[in-house]
Design a protein around this motif. Structure first.
Motif, PDB file in Angstrom:
ATOM      1  N   ALA A   1       4.780  -5.018   9.118  1.00 37.35           N
ATOM      2  CA  ALA A   1       5.063  -6.620  10.206  1.00 37.35           C
ATOM      3  C   ALA A   1       6.491  -6.864  10.401  1.00 37.35           C
ATOM      4  O   ALA A   1       7.484  -6.081  10.078  1.00 37.35           O
ATOM      5  CB  ALA A   1       4.484  -8.052   9.825  1.00 37.35           C
TER       6      ALA A   1
ATOM      7  N   GLU B   1      12.439  -2.957  -0.007  1.00 37.41           N
ATOM      8  CA  GLU B   1      10.735  -3.314   0.074  1.00 37.41           C
ATOM      9  C   GLU B   1       9.675  -3.418  -0.664  1.00 37.41           C
ATOM     10  O   GLU B   1       9.293  -5.174  -0.573  1.00 37.41           O
ATOM     11  CB  GLU B   1      10.283  -1.852   0.157  1.00 37.41           C
ATOM     12  CG  GLU B   1      10.914  -1.104   1.915  1.00 37.41           C
ATOM     13  CD  GLU B   1      10.079   0.564   2.346  1.00 37.41           C
ATOM     14  OE1 GLU B   1       8.746   0.131   2.140  1.00 37.41           O
ATOM     15  OE2 GLU B   1      10.861   0.983   3.042  1.00 37.41           O
TER      16      GLU B   1
ATOM     17  N   ARG C   1      -0.536 -10.791   1.122  1.00 37.39           N
ATOM     18  CA  ARG C   1      -0.516  -9.440   1.636  1.00 37.39           C
ATOM     19  C   ARG C   1      -0.996  -8.437   1.414  1.00 37.39           C
ATOM     20  O   ARG C   1      -1.951  -8.512   0.653  1.00 37.39           O
ATOM     21  CB  ARG C   1       1.173  -9.711   0.823  1.00 37.39           C
ATOM     22  CG  ARG C   1       2.149 -10.657   0.871  1.00 37.39           C
ATOM     23  CD  ARG C   1       3.502 -11.231   0.984  1.00 37.39           C
ATOM     24  NE  ARG C   1       3.739 -12.194   1.637  1.00 37.39           N
ATOM     25  CZ  ARG C   1       4.572 -12.383   1.137  1.00 37.39           C
ATOM     26  NH1 ARG C   1       5.737 -11.347   0.061  1.00 37.39           N
ATOM     27  NH2 ARG C   1       5.444 -13.481   1.244  1.00 37.39           N
TER      28      ARG C   1
ATOM     29  N   TYR D   1       8.329  -7.232  -0.339  1.00 34.51           N
ATOM     30  CA  TYR D   1       6.605  -7.858   0.164  1.00 34.51           C
ATOM     31  C   TYR D   1       6.295  -8.578  -0.845  1.00 34.51           C
ATOM     32  O   TYR D   1       5.277  -9.391  -1.504  1.00 34.51           O
ATOM     33  CB  TYR D   1       6.062  -5.890  -0.782  1.00 34.51           C
ATOM     34  CG  TYR D   1       4.979  -5.789  -0.666  1.00 34.51           C
ATOM     35  CD1 TYR D   1       3.976  -5.975   0.145  1.00 34.51           C
ATOM     36  CD2 TYR D   1       4.381  -6.164  -1.892  1.00 34.51           C
ATOM     37  CE1 TYR D   1       2.797  -5.823   0.468  1.00 34.51           C
ATOM     38  CE2 TYR D   1       2.087  -6.020  -1.958  1.00 34.51           C
ATOM     39  CZ  TYR D   1       1.944  -5.549  -0.428  1.00 34.51           C
ATOM     40  OH  TYR D   1       0.539  -5.563  -0.608  1.00 34.51           O
TER      41      TYR D   1
ATOM     42  N   SER E   1       1.650  -5.563   5.840  1.00 33.02           N
ATOM     43  CA  SER E   1       2.235  -6.139   5.956  1.00 33.02           C
ATOM     44  C   SER E   1       3.750  -5.416   6.050  1.00 33.02           C
ATOM     45  O   SER E   1       4.630  -5.482   6.950  1.00 33.02           O
ATOM     46  CB  SER E   1       2.431  -7.168   3.488  1.00 33.02           C
ATOM     47  OG  SER E   1       1.584  -7.954   3.844  1.00 33.02           O
ATOM     48  N   ARG E   2       3.139  -4.518   5.903  1.00 34.21           N
ATOM     49  CA  ARG E   2       4.520  -3.524   5.469  1.00 34.21           C
ATOM     50  C   ARG E   2       5.422  -3.408   6.868  1.00 34.21           C
ATOM     51  O   ARG E   2       5.852  -2.699   7.445  1.00 34.21           O
ATOM     52  CB  ARG E   2       4.640  -2.363   4.958  1.00 34.21           C
ATOM     53  CG  ARG E   2       4.712  -2.717   3.333  1.00 34.21           C
ATOM     54  CD  ARG E   2       4.174  -1.708   2.051  1.00 34.21           C
ATOM     55  NE  ARG E   2       3.999  -1.573   1.093  1.00 34.21           N
ATOM     56  CZ  ARG E   2       5.695  -1.522  -0.145  1.00 34.21           C
ATOM     57  NH1 ARG E   2       6.352  -1.023   0.559  1.00 34.21           N
ATOM     58  NH2 ARG E   2       5.267  -2.047  -1.463  1.00 34.21           N
TER      59      ARG E   2
ATOM     60  N   GLN F   1       6.594 -21.361   0.685  1.00 42.18           N
ATOM     61  CA  GLN F   1       7.224 -20.532   1.902  1.00 42.18           C
ATOM     62  C   GLN F   1       9.166 -21.095   1.757  1.00 42.18           C
ATOM     63  O   GLN F   1       9.260 -21.780   1.937  1.00 42.18           O
ATOM     64  CB  GLN F   1       6.971 -19.752   3.141  1.00 42.18           C
ATOM     65  CG  GLN F   1       5.995 -18.879   2.412  1.00 42.18           C
ATOM     66  CD  GLN F   1       5.637 -18.591   3.912  1.00 42.18           C
ATOM     67  OE1 GLN F   1       6.016 -18.129   5.190  1.00 42.18           O
ATOM     68  NE2 GLN F   1       3.907 -18.557   3.750  1.00 42.18           N
TER      69      GLN F   1
ATOM     70  N   GLU G   1       8.288  -9.061  11.493  1.00 45.09           N
ATOM     71  CA  GLU G   1       9.301  -9.895  10.096  1.00 45.09           C
ATOM     72  C   GLU G   1       9.526  -8.789   8.947  1.00 45.09           C
ATOM     73  O   GLU G   1      10.799  -9.484   8.159  1.00 45.09           O
ATOM     74  CB  GLU G   1       8.167 -10.809   9.109  1.00 45.09           C
ATOM     75  CG  GLU G   1       8.142 -12.071  10.105  1.00 45.09           C
ATOM     76  CD  GLU G   1       7.075 -11.486  10.936  1.00 45.09           C
ATOM     77  OE1 GLU G   1       6.328 -10.465  11.232  1.00 45.09           O
ATOM     78  OE2 GLU G   1       5.673 -12.968  11.811  1.00 45.09           O
ATOM     79  N   PHE G   2       8.670  -7.735   8.608  1.00 49.54           N
ATOM     80  CA  PHE G   2       9.001  -7.517   7.472  1.00 49.54           C
ATOM     81  C   PHE G   2       9.916  -5.931   7.828  1.00 49.54           C
ATOM     82  O   PHE G   2      11.083  -5.511   6.541  1.00 49.54           O
ATOM     83  CB  PHE G   2       7.662  -6.414   7.028  1.00 49.54           C
ATOM     84  CG  PHE G   2       8.543  -5.640   6.180  1.00 49.54           C
ATOM     85  CD1 PHE G   2       7.597  -6.356   4.329  1.00 49.54           C
ATOM     86  CD2 PHE G   2       8.903  -4.113   5.794  1.00 49.54           C
ATOM     87  CE1 PHE G   2       8.008  -5.134   3.660  1.00 49.54           C
ATOM     88  CE2 PHE G   2       8.383  -3.599   4.314  1.00 49.54           C
ATOM     89  CZ  PHE G   2       8.064  -4.255   3.332  1.00 49.54           C
TER      90      PHE G   2
ATOM     91  N   VAL H   1      10.631 -15.389   3.529  1.00 51.93           N
ATOM     92  CA  VAL H   1      10.068 -13.983   3.106  1.00 51.93           C
ATOM     93  C   VAL H   1       9.258 -14.471   4.775  1.00 51.93           C
ATOM     94  O   VAL H   1       7.541 -15.580   4.050  1.00 51.93           O
ATOM     95  CB  VAL H   1       9.668 -13.016   2.471  1.00 51.93           C
ATOM     96  CG1 VAL H   1       8.433 -11.971   2.831  1.00 51.93           C
ATOM     97  CG2 VAL H   1      10.499 -12.599   1.801  1.00 51.93           C
TER      98      VAL H   1
ATOM     99  N   LEU I   1       6.318 -13.516   5.298  1.00 57.39           N
ATOM    100  CA  LEU I   1       4.884 -13.000   5.958  1.00 57.39           C
ATOM    101  C   LEU I   1       3.701 -14.108   5.523  1.00 57.39           C
ATOM    102  O   LEU I   1       2.154 -12.953   5.883  1.00 57.39           O
ATOM    103  CB  LEU I   1       4.836 -11.531   4.699  1.00 57.39           C
ATOM    104  CG  LEU I   1       5.830 -10.179   5.053  1.00 57.39           C
ATOM    105  CD1 LEU I   1       5.710 -10.117   3.932  1.00 57.39           C
ATOM    106  CD2 LEU I   1       5.557 -10.396   6.166  1.00 57.39           C
TER     107      LEU I   1
END
Lengths: 261, 259
Positions: free
Chosen positions: A243, A204, A235, A208, A240-241, A2, A245-246, A229, A231
């Motif tokens: 969250a 997005e 995922r 993702y 995740s979508r 990451q 952070e997202f 990212v 996340l």
């Protein structure tokens, strides 16, 4: 994997520019593109249309030469398509050999390298990876768009590539198919350990799928900013979508693209 | 075509034949050398059982197929080369555009001068014009292979031979087949022309012979035979291509490229 650039970069682009001749001189498509792709990483490159996304993937794939700058694969300059790199194109209808069955399409890159039995085993394995075991004998035109794109992905995976270059692979699919193929891709990354360059115009989708998201922007296009990212590796389409952070990254990327589009 | 369309088509044909029969049979039109359909059918039935007829038909078919084969081999070979190599196209296209519009029958005196009344003359008259449809269609087929397929061939590291046989040729096959069919029908026409004016054999010569012997029923019979031969050859070629390329004929025509 990451954030940050891996020390062992698989691909490295240094100050890459791309110019095409037009009637009144030349047009700059890309300018000053720098990035590195780490081993096992998914680098999502997001940008609006007309910023040279497809030119960029063709340069990385060795299908066209950059006008200036350096493209390195495992430290060596790219001249022609490198071994160990597979490409998945957006337009599956043109990219698949419509006169060949699904199994024969998947065998395209390996039928001359492996003996018959090994090739058949590999085709079977790749069919299973994308869940198309029951369609080995079908022709691509008998399948839905999502299934055809799976065939193209399986055909790329049959090469056991170290890097997969994907040029808006899910852009022409419906939302449900898109979501299931996104999850499939994340699972395949886990199973194969391959690195991905994933080009998309969907912010997005970029967040993702990506370990990092790079923004390609402007005319000529250039990588304006890159974000890690946060996340985690696992995922989920819903969690995740949603969250924080997202959502935060989505807002920043919208700003980054919208302000200059 | 559906069964209904077939039935309507055959019906229309029968009405035309009936009108012709009535006009000639009732003496409404008087023309000594225009036989009625019935007379032609009678002539045809005596004709086809004669051993000489089989020889004539065999000669014309053999000349047609031989000439067509030569034209198709040369035409598709050259067409593939020109379609894949922009440089070859640049140097050759002008010559092709000059040679291609020359009327096919203009080759007859040339061929006669070169080879006299012979099979070679007939073959030249067939091959020279039948070459172009095969060449031009193959060239366009190969030049029109989507860039995406050349990308795929390159990224999969396919050898030159594999690219040609397994990617470009199948992708160009529909256009190549169109060229082959056009060449075939042209080859039959030119065989008959060559036999009428040059090589005294085959159906074309028989046609002229019956005309000069004042057998209009047999002459029309030969015309009919030539027409049917063309239809059968075309049908056989279609059948063979469907058999040889099963994946080809039901593929979608979708052809779009990403931005």
């Amino acid at each position: 994997m990451q954030g940050g650039v891996s020390a062992s970069a698989v691909f490295e682009l240094r100050n890459v520019a791309y110019t095409v001749p037009v009637r009144e001189g030349q047009r700059d498509i890309l300018r000053g593109v720098d990035f590195a792709l780490g081993a096992g990483e998914i680098l999502a490159i997001v940008g609006p249309s007309g910023t040279g996304k497809t030119s960029l993937i063709r340069i990385i794939a060795g299908l066209v030469a950059q006008s200036s700058g350096e493209v390195l694969f495992r430290g060596r300059p790219v001249a022609g398509p490198p071994e160990g790199v597979a490409v998945v194109f957006q337009d599956y209808a043109n990219a698949l050999l419509q006169w060949r069955t699904v199994a024969a399409n998947i065998a395209l890159g390996i039928e001359r390298r492996l003996d018959r039995a090994a090739c058949a085993r590999q085709v079977e394995r790749c069919l299973a990876l994308v869940g198309l075991e029951r369609h080995a004998g079908d022709y691509p035109w008998q399948l839905s768009g999502g299934m055809q794109q799976r065939v193209q992905i399986a055909r790329a995976l049959a090469l056991e590539p170290a890097v997969l270059l994907m040029d808006e692979p899910f852009a022409s699919l419906d939302a449900m198919t898109k979501a299931s193929l996104q999850d499939e891709m994340l699972r395949l990354r886990g199973e194969t350990g391959a690195s991905f360059v994933f080009i998309t115009h969907d912010i997005e989708e970029a967040i993702y799928l990506g370990d990092r998201v790079a923004v390609l922007r402007g005319r000529p296009g250039t990588i304006a900013e890159t974000h890690g990212v946060g996340l985690g590796a696992v995922r989920d389409q819903v969690a995740s979508r949603a969250a924080p952070e997202f959502l935060e990254l989505r807002q920043r990327l919208h700003g980054a693209i919208g302000a200059h589009a | 075509m559906t069964g209904r369309q077939w039935a309507s088509g055959v019906g229309g044909l029968l009405v035309c034949l009936a009108v012709w029969q009535v006009l000639v049979g009732s003496g409404l039109i008087e023309y000594d050398l225009l036989p009625s359909p019935w007379t032609i059918a009678a002539g045809l039935s005596t004709l086809v059982v004669e051993p000489a007829f089989a020889v004539e038909l065999g000669h014309t078919l053999a000349a047609t197929l031989l000439g067509w084969l030569v034209a198709v081999l040369a035409g598709t070979g050259l067409g593939a080369l020109l379609g894949t190599s922009p440089r070859a196209r640049r140097y050759c296209l002008a010559s092709i555009e000059v040679l291609r519009p020359l009327p096919a029958v203009a080759f007859v005196p040339v061929a006669l001068l070169l080879f006299g009344f012979s099979l070679q003359m007939e073959l030249l008259v067939i091959v020279a014009p039948a070459l172009w449809p095969a060449l031009v269609n193959t060239m366009e087929g190969f030049a029109g292979v989507p860039q995406r397929l050349t990308d795929v061939a390159a990224t999969f590291h396919l050898s030159a031979g594999t690219r040609l046989w397994r990617v470009y040729l199948p992708a160009a096959a529909p256009a190549v087949l169109v060229g082959m069919r056009l060449s075939l029908s042209l080859a039959l026409v030119m065989a008959v022309v060559a036999e009428m004016v040059g090589n005294p054999e085959g159906l074309g010569y028989a046609l002229v012979r019956e005309q000069q012997a004042l057998h209009p029923d047999l002459m029309f019979g030969y015309v009919l035979v030539i027409g049917v031969a063309g239809m059968v050859l075309n049908g056989l070629l279609l059948l063979a291509s469907r058999f040889a390329l099963p994946g080809l004929f039901r593929r979608p025509v979708a052809r779009w490229d990403s931005a």
